[in-house]
Design a protein around this motif. Structure first.
Motif, PDB file in Angstrom:
ATOM      1  N   ILE A 128      71.753  52.994  40.313  1.00  0.00           N
ATOM      2  CA  ILE A 128      70.407  53.146  40.855  1.00  0.00           C
ATOM      3  C   ILE A 128      70.439  52.956  42.364  1.00  0.00           C
ATOM      4  O   ILE A 128      71.029  51.999  42.859  1.00  0.00           O
ATOM      5  N   GLU A 129      69.828  53.863  43.095  1.00  0.00           N
ATOM      6  CA  GLU A 129      69.688  53.668  44.529  1.00  0.00           C
ATOM      7  C   GLU A 129      68.532  52.716  44.789  1.00  0.00           C
ATOM      8  O   GLU A 129      67.406  52.987  44.379  1.00  0.00           O
ATOM      9  N   VAL A 130      68.822  51.621  45.444  1.00  0.00           N
ATOM     10  CA  VAL A 130      67.802  50.611  45.718  1.00  0.00           C
ATOM     11  C   VAL A 130      67.602  50.498  47.221  1.00  0.00           C
ATOM     12  O   VAL A 130      68.562  50.312  47.971  1.00  0.00           O
ATOM     13  N   PHE A 136      60.707  47.852  41.192  1.00  0.00           N
ATOM     14  CA  PHE A 136      61.127  47.075  42.358  1.00  0.00           C
ATOM     15  C   PHE A 136      59.895  46.682  43.171  1.00  0.00           C
ATOM     16  O   PHE A 136      58.911  47.413  43.222  1.00  0.00           O
ATOM     17  N   GLU A 137      59.980  45.539  43.799  1.00  0.00           N
ATOM     18  CA  GLU A 137      58.907  45.063  44.681  1.00  0.00           C
ATOM     19  C   GLU A 137      59.478  44.696  46.042  1.00  0.00           C
ATOM     20  O   GLU A 137      60.621  44.251  46.154  1.00  0.00           O
ATOM     21  N   LEU A 172      55.501  48.653  46.145  1.00  0.00           N
ATOM     22  CA  LEU A 172      55.643  48.833  44.700  1.00  0.00           C
ATOM     23  C   LEU A 172      56.411  50.124  44.444  1.00  0.00           C
ATOM     24  O   LEU A 172      56.011  51.192  44.892  1.00  0.00           O
ATOM     25  N   VAL A 173      57.514  50.023  43.693  1.00  0.00           N
ATOM     26  CA  VAL A 173      58.371  51.183  43.476  1.00  0.00           C
ATOM     27  C   VAL A 173      58.749  51.275  42.000  1.00  0.00           C
ATOM     28  O   VAL A 173      59.211  50.292  41.406  1.00  0.00           O
ATOM     29  N   ALA A 174      58.559  52.466  41.421  1.00  0.00           N
ATOM     30  CA  ALA A 174      59.023  52.752  40.062  1.00  0.00           C
ATOM     31  C   ALA A 174      60.032  53.885  40.144  1.00  0.00           C
ATOM     32  O   ALA A 174      59.696  54.992  40.558  1.00  0.00           O
ATOM     33  N   GLU A 175      61.278  53.626  39.791  1.00  0.00           N
ATOM     34  CA  GLU A 175      62.339  54.629  39.850  1.00  0.00           C
ATOM     35  C   GLU A 175      62.617  55.146  38.446  1.00  0.00           C
ATOM     36  O   GLU A 175      63.006  54.392  37.551  1.00  0.00           O
ATOM     37  N   THR A 191      63.383  44.113  45.555  1.00  0.00           N
ATOM     38  CA  THR A 191      63.952  43.288  44.498  1.00  0.00           C
ATOM     39  C   THR A 191      63.554  43.858  43.153  1.00  0.00           C
ATOM     40  O   THR A 191      62.371  44.191  42.935  1.00  0.00           O
ATOM     41  N   GLU A 192      64.513  43.990  42.223  1.00  0.00           N
ATOM     42  CA  GLU A 192      64.163  44.523  40.905  1.00  0.00           C
ATOM     43  C   GLU A 192      63.371  43.484  40.120  1.00  0.00           C
ATOM     44  O   GLU A 192      63.690  42.289  40.125  1.00  0.00           O
ATOM     45  N   VAL A 193      62.338  43.959  39.436  1.00  0.00           N
ATOM     46  CA  VAL A 193      61.488  43.099  38.609  1.00  0.00           C
ATOM     47  C   VAL A 193      61.306  43.765  37.252  1.00  0.00           C
ATOM     48  O   VAL A 193      61.580  44.949  37.080  1.00  0.00           O
TER      49      VAL A 193
END
Length: 421
Positions: free
Chosen positions: A42-44, A124-125, A112-115, A49-51
């Motif tokens: 996963i590209e972060v 991710f936040e 706020l990110v949804a991949e 931070t992953e949640v």
């Protein structure tokens, strides 16, 4: 923004999808996903931070800047200092907002990110922030989002930029610039067939609506004085359906033509509209006094039927203002009135089916830029600001109950809600 690769190993576990859950929480609905034993590349983005789940956030424009609030906990996530009057607009990607600031739109990252990854998402936040991405626009005005494109209108020169929504974070790199002619307070929408709906006018007046496809004019009308308040409705078999408010009754664009909605009053302004993607009905305000001083305080709203090209008036027995209109998850009309109630309207019959007490009594101020109540809807939740008590009220639109009251330090001038997905 710099990115780095993060290899995430996951065993059988439940991933929580974004949604609003019960027990007085504005967090989002949960769903299980069995990862089995596999690994994800996963590209972060740096700083994220992953949640396990995302909590909706409210971005509030207040005196002195922007405040981001976690709607599940009521806690302030971050504050960004910024001078001047700030208008907030959805960028369309469930992550970013566009802040109208003088002669530019500036991109705000809500963090706020949804991949998407196969049949599931990773969440991710990060910290909310004003980014360095800017869209120059003389007198930055309205922003519209439709069918994967975001359109930014510049009132100062009558131009607008069309950007693929998924590329909004790249700024002007993928933007197409279009011209309407003279400067005016206008709006434009890119339709699903690639044509563009836009207004035309000049600084003192505007009355022309036009739909173009490349260099070809598909349809045009000059009978929309004071054009304002674009909204899209449920598409029909021939494509998109758009409603535009005018001072002599609204127009419906469908089937490649403009259709005037008959009204009983010579002056009948519907300049603020709320559509729903699954409904042929558009909710609008309805004003009949062009000489009201300082402002007209209407008590009736309009239900505009785009299929029948007709308009039905609903009496609420209490006034409202332009930030009072919204749509529920099933297309219900929602209107916040002076008596502090959230009125729920059956879109088909016009019947007021519920009145939910949400805030105290209030009245529109003469200056629209002063803090006043705001209604926003996201999913099955309504969010209302109380400028007097300095609160943010959360309403469950399935039970029509107030589930949370969040205390704020300052009264709110503008608000947008972001879910991340």
């Amino acid at each position: 923004m710099k990115k780095y690769k993060a290899l995430i190993a996951a065993s059988a576990a439940a991933l929580l999808l974004a949604g609003c859950a019960g027990n007085n929480s504005a967090s989002m609905e949960e769903a299980d996903h069995d990862h089995h034993d596999h690994e994800h590349g996963i590209e972060v983005e740096e700083g994220l931070t992953e949640v396990s789940k995302l909590e909706r956030r409210a971005v509030l424009a207040v005196e002195g800047g922007l405040v981001t609030v976690n709607l599940a906990t009521g806690e302030v996530v971050n504050e960004v200092k910024q001078d001047g009057f700030l208008r907030l607009n959805q960028a369309g990607d469930n992550r970013h907002l566009l802040v109208s600031k003088g002669n530019e739109f500036q991109l705000f990252d809500t963090g706020l990110v949804a991949e998407a990854h196969g049949d599931h998402f990773h969440y991710f936040e990060g910290d909310p922030k004003l980014t360095d991405v800017k869209f120059p626009a003389e007198k930055a005005g309205h922003v519209t989002v439709h069918d994967g494109y975001t359109t930014l209108f510049a009132d100062g020169d009558g131009t607008f930029q069309v950007v693929p929504t998924e590329h909004i974070k790249h700024g002007t790199e993928d933007a197409e610039l279009h011209k309407t002619g003279d400067a005016h307070h206008g709006v434009a929408v890119r339709l699903s067939d690639g044509s563009i709906f836009h207004t035309e006018g000049h600084p003192d007046a505007r009355s022309v609506l036009r739909v173009v496809n490349g260099e070809k004019t598909v349809a045009v009308t000059e009978d929309c004085p004071g054009s304002h308040g674009e909204a899209t409705a449920k598409p029909n078999a021939n494509g998109d359906v758009v409603v535009m408010g005018c001072q002599n009754g609204p127009f419906v664009f469908k089937d490649g033509q403009f259709h005037k909605v008959p009204v009983a009053d010579a002056y009948s302004r519907s300049g603020n509209l709320a559509g729903h993607p699954d409904s042929p009905i558009v909710l609008g305000d309805y004003k009949v006094d062009p000489n009201a001083d300082p402002v007209e305080r209407p008590t009736r709203v309009a239900l505009i039927d785009t299929e029948a090209v007709s308009l039905k008036l609903v009496e609420l027995n209490s006034a409202y203002w332009f930030r009072s209109l919204g749509r529920g998850p099933a297309g219900e009309g929602l209107v916040l009135t002076y008596d502090g109630n959230l009125n729920v309207i059956d879109q088909n019959t016009g019947e007021v089916t519920n009145r939910v007490p949400v805030i105290g009594e209030w009245e529109e101020k003469a200056d629209w830029q002063e803090p006043g109540p705001i209604l926003k809807v996201n999913g099955s939740w309504a969010y209302i600001t109380d400028a007097v008590k300095k609160e943010l009220v959360v309403v469950d639109l399935t039970s029509f109950e107030v589930t949370k009251r969040i205390s704020l330090d300052k009264p709110v001038v503008e608000m947008e809600i972001v879910a991340g997905k």
